[in-house]
Design a protein around this motif. Structure first.
Motif, PDB file in Angstrom:
ATOM      1  N   MET A   5       1.481 106.776 -36.705  1.00 35.13           N
ATOM      2  CA  MET A   5       2.890 106.466 -36.509  1.00 35.13           C
ATOM      3  C   MET A   5       3.124 106.182 -35.026  1.00 35.13           C
ATOM      4  O   MET A   5       2.703 106.946 -34.173  1.00 35.13           O
ATOM      5  CB  MET A   5       3.754 107.648 -36.985  1.00 35.13           C
ATOM      6  N   SER A   6       3.800 105.085 -34.753  1.00 35.16           N
ATOM      7  CA  SER A   6       4.045 104.695 -33.365  1.00 35.16           C
ATOM      8  C   SER A   6       5.162 105.546 -32.752  1.00 35.16           C
ATOM      9  O   SER A   6       5.893 106.243 -33.453  1.00 35.16           O
ATOM     10  CB  SER A   6       4.450 103.217 -33.306  1.00 35.16           C
ATOM     11  N   ALA A   7       5.270 105.476 -31.446  1.00 33.10           N
ATOM     12  CA  ALA A   7       6.319 106.212 -30.735  1.00 33.10           C
ATOM     13  C   ALA A   7       7.705 105.744 -31.182  1.00 33.10           C
ATOM     14  O   ALA A   7       8.633 106.547 -31.331  1.00 33.10           O
ATOM     15  CB  ALA A   7       6.148 106.041 -29.232  1.00 33.10           C
ATOM     16  N   VAL A   8       7.850 104.452 -31.438  1.00 32.41           N
ATOM     17  CA  VAL A   8       9.136 103.902 -31.890  1.00 32.41           C
ATOM     18  C   VAL A   8       9.468 104.440 -33.288  1.00 32.41           C
ATOM     19  O   VAL A   8      10.612 104.819 -33.557  1.00 32.41           O
ATOM     20  CB  VAL A   8       9.114 102.361 -31.873  1.00 32.41           C
ATOM     21  N   ASP A   9       8.468 104.504 -34.158  1.00 32.12           N
ATOM     22  CA  ASP A   9       8.690 105.039 -35.502  1.00 32.12           C
ATOM     23  C   ASP A   9       9.089 106.515 -35.447  1.00 32.12           C
ATOM     24  O   ASP A   9       9.975 106.956 -36.178  1.00 32.12           O
ATOM     25  CB  ASP A   9       7.436 104.881 -36.376  1.00 32.12           C
ATOM     26  N   ARG A  10       8.427 107.295 -34.581  1.00 31.71           N
ATOM     27  CA  ARG A  10       8.778 108.719 -34.432  1.00 31.71           C
ATOM     28  C   ARG A  10      10.198 108.868 -33.903  1.00 31.71           C
ATOM     29  O   ARG A  10      10.963 109.704 -34.377  1.00 31.71           O
ATOM     30  CB  ARG A  10       7.787 109.420 -33.508  1.00 31.71           C
ATOM     31  N   TYR A  11      10.566 108.048 -32.932  1.00 30.24           N
ATOM     32  CA  TYR A  11      11.913 108.092 -32.370  1.00 30.24           C
ATOM     33  C   TYR A  11      12.959 107.746 -33.434  1.00 30.24           C
ATOM     34  O   TYR A  11      13.983 108.420 -33.551  1.00 30.24           O
ATOM     35  CB  TYR A  11      12.011 107.126 -31.186  1.00 30.24           C
ATOM     36  N   THR A  12      12.687 106.725 -34.226  1.00 29.42           N
ATOM     37  CA  THR A  12      13.598 106.317 -35.303  1.00 29.42           C
ATOM     38  C   THR A  12      13.742 107.435 -36.329  1.00 29.42           C
ATOM     39  O   THR A  12      14.851 107.727 -36.789  1.00 29.42           O
ATOM     40  CB  THR A  12      13.093 105.025 -35.967  1.00 29.42           C
ATOM     41  N   ALA A  13      12.636 108.086 -36.686  1.00 30.41           N
ATOM     42  CA  ALA A  13      12.671 109.189 -37.644  1.00 30.41           C
ATOM     43  C   ALA A  13      13.478 110.362 -37.092  1.00 30.41           C
ATOM     44  O   ALA A  13      14.264 110.992 -37.822  1.00 30.41           O
ATOM     45  CB  ALA A  13      11.255 109.632 -38.005  1.00 30.41           C
ATOM     46  N   LEU A  14      13.325 110.654 -35.804  1.00 33.37           N
ATOM     47  CA  LEU A  14      14.088 111.751 -35.187  1.00 33.37           C
ATOM     48  C   LEU A  14      15.576 111.434 -35.146  1.00 33.37           C
ATOM     49  O   LEU A  14      16.412 112.309 -35.400  1.00 33.37           O
ATOM     50  CB  LEU A  14      13.572 112.038 -33.780  1.00 33.37           C
ATOM     51  N   GLN A  15      15.926 110.193 -34.827  1.00 30.84           N
ATOM     52  CA  GLN A  15      17.347 109.802 -34.832  1.00 30.84           C
ATOM     53  C   GLN A  15      17.952 109.989 -36.215  1.00 30.84           C
ATOM     54  O   GLN A  15      19.064 110.510 -36.353  1.00 30.84           O
ATOM     55  CB  GLN A  15      17.502 108.342 -34.408  1.00 30.84           C
ATOM     56  N   LEU A  16      17.245 109.547 -37.244  1.00 33.16           N
ATOM     57  CA  LEU A  16      17.718 109.686 -38.611  1.00 33.16           C
ATOM     58  C   LEU A  16      17.835 111.159 -38.979  1.00 33.16           C
ATOM     59  O   LEU A  16      18.828 111.576 -39.582  1.00 33.16           O
ATOM     60  CB  LEU A  16      16.792 108.946 -39.577  1.00 33.16           C
ATOM     61  N   ALA A  17      16.851 111.969 -38.589  1.00 29.84           N
ATOM     62  CA  ALA A  17      16.887 113.404 -38.878  1.00 29.84           C
ATOM     63  C   ALA A  17      18.110 114.059 -38.243  1.00 29.84           C
ATOM     64  O   ALA A  17      18.783 114.879 -38.877  1.00 29.84           O
ATOM     65  CB  ALA A  17      15.603 114.071 -38.394  1.00 29.84           C
ATOM     66  N   VAL A  18      18.418 113.699 -37.024  1.00 32.89           N
ATOM     67  CA  VAL A  18      19.586 114.268 -36.334  1.00 32.89           C
ATOM     68  C   VAL A  18      20.865 113.907 -37.092  1.00 32.89           C
ATOM     69  O   VAL A  18      21.731 114.765 -37.331  1.00 32.89           O
ATOM     70  CB  VAL A  18      19.652 113.814 -34.861  1.00 32.89           C
ATOM     71  N   ARG A  19      20.999 112.654 -37.498  1.00 29.06           N
ATOM     72  CA  ARG A  19      22.198 112.232 -38.255  1.00 29.06           C
ATOM     73  C   ARG A  19      22.305 113.001 -39.566  1.00 29.06           C
ATOM     74  O   ARG A  19      23.397 113.452 -39.933  1.00 29.06           O
ATOM     75  CB  ARG A  19      22.145 110.738 -38.561  1.00 29.06           C
ATOM     76  N   LEU A  20      21.211 113.139 -40.265  1.00 27.13           N
ATOM     77  CA  LEU A  20      21.222 113.845 -41.547  1.00 27.13           C
ATOM     78  C   LEU A  20      21.585 115.316 -41.359  1.00 27.13           C
ATOM     79  O   LEU A  20      22.426 115.863 -42.085  1.00 27.13           O
ATOM     80  CB  LEU A  20      19.864 113.713 -42.243  1.00 27.13           C
ATOM     81  N   VAL A  21      20.965 115.960 -40.374  1.00 31.10           N
ATOM     82  CA  VAL A  21      21.232 117.384 -40.119  1.00 31.10           C
ATOM     83  C   VAL A  21      22.679 117.587 -39.692  1.00 31.10           C
ATOM     84  O   VAL A  21      23.324 118.552 -40.103  1.00 31.10           O
ATOM     85  CB  VAL A  21      20.231 117.950 -39.087  1.00 31.10           C
ATOM     86  N   ARG A  22      23.214 116.693 -38.872  1.00 32.19           N
ATOM     87  CA  ARG A  22      24.626 116.824 -38.450  1.00 32.19           C
ATOM     88  C   ARG A  22      25.567 116.854 -39.653  1.00 32.19           C
ATOM     89  O   ARG A  22      26.582 117.530 -39.633  1.00 32.19           O
ATOM     90  CB  ARG A  22      25.006 115.673 -37.528  1.00 32.19           C
TER      91      ARG A  22
END
Length: 164
Positions: free
Chosen positions: A1-18
């Motif tokens: 998984m690329s750094a961009v993919d990890r960053y995108t996954a973390l952004q999505l995780a933050v939105r979902l958790v919020r």
């Protein structure tokens, strides 16, 4: 998984958790480590995440016509954002966008009749064929019909309007 993919996954995780999505759903949608998600949840909400089972079927949770109408609104928004792709896999970005639109459309003085976890279950049931959007010939609105449950397969808006 690329750094961009990890960053995108973390952004999505933050939105979902919020929004308070159950961590098992966030994990399956993003692949972010469970321990990281638990810490993220504590940081955002100031408490540990609630456990408990996922909704087995939307039809077993939706018990009233107003709830069916709200779930129908969410389902119509989700369909509009994800198109026919909703039948292949859950699009978590479309799920969040549709839920945020749903929240923007309901009156602020009332709590929403569905939460984000029920919205996810609706998207899951649409994908699996356990729920479907049908067209009402009377009011010309799409409404959610569930295979399981006690709510009939008639339009909730027409039913609610008939009570007035």
């Amino acid at each position: 998984m690329s750094a961009v993919d990890r960053y995108t996954a973390l952004q999505l995780a933050v939105r979902l958790v919020r929004h308070g999505v159950k961590l098992s759903i966030v994990y399956s949608g993003t692949g972010v480590a469970r321990e990281y998600l638990r810490n993220l949840y504590r940081e955002i909400h100031g408490r540990s995440p609630r456990g408990g089972p996922l909704v087995t079927s939307v039809g077993t949770v939706i018990k009233t016509r107003p709830q069916q109408a709200h779930a129908s609104l969410f389902a119509a928004l989700y369909l509009r954002l994800d198109g026919r792709g909703l039948y292949q896999a859950i699009n978590y970005t479309a799920l969040l966008d549709a839920f945020e639109m749903y929240l923007a459309l309901i009156p602020l003085r009332k709590p929403p009749l569905i939460d984000i976890n029920l919205a996810w279950a609706t998207a899951r049931d649409l994908r699996s064929g356990q729920a479907d959007l049908q067209h009402c010939p009377a009011c010309e609105v799409g409404f959610l019909v569930m295979r399981a449950g006690n709510i009939g397969s008639t339009c909730p808006l027409c039913s609610l309007y008939a009570r007035v």
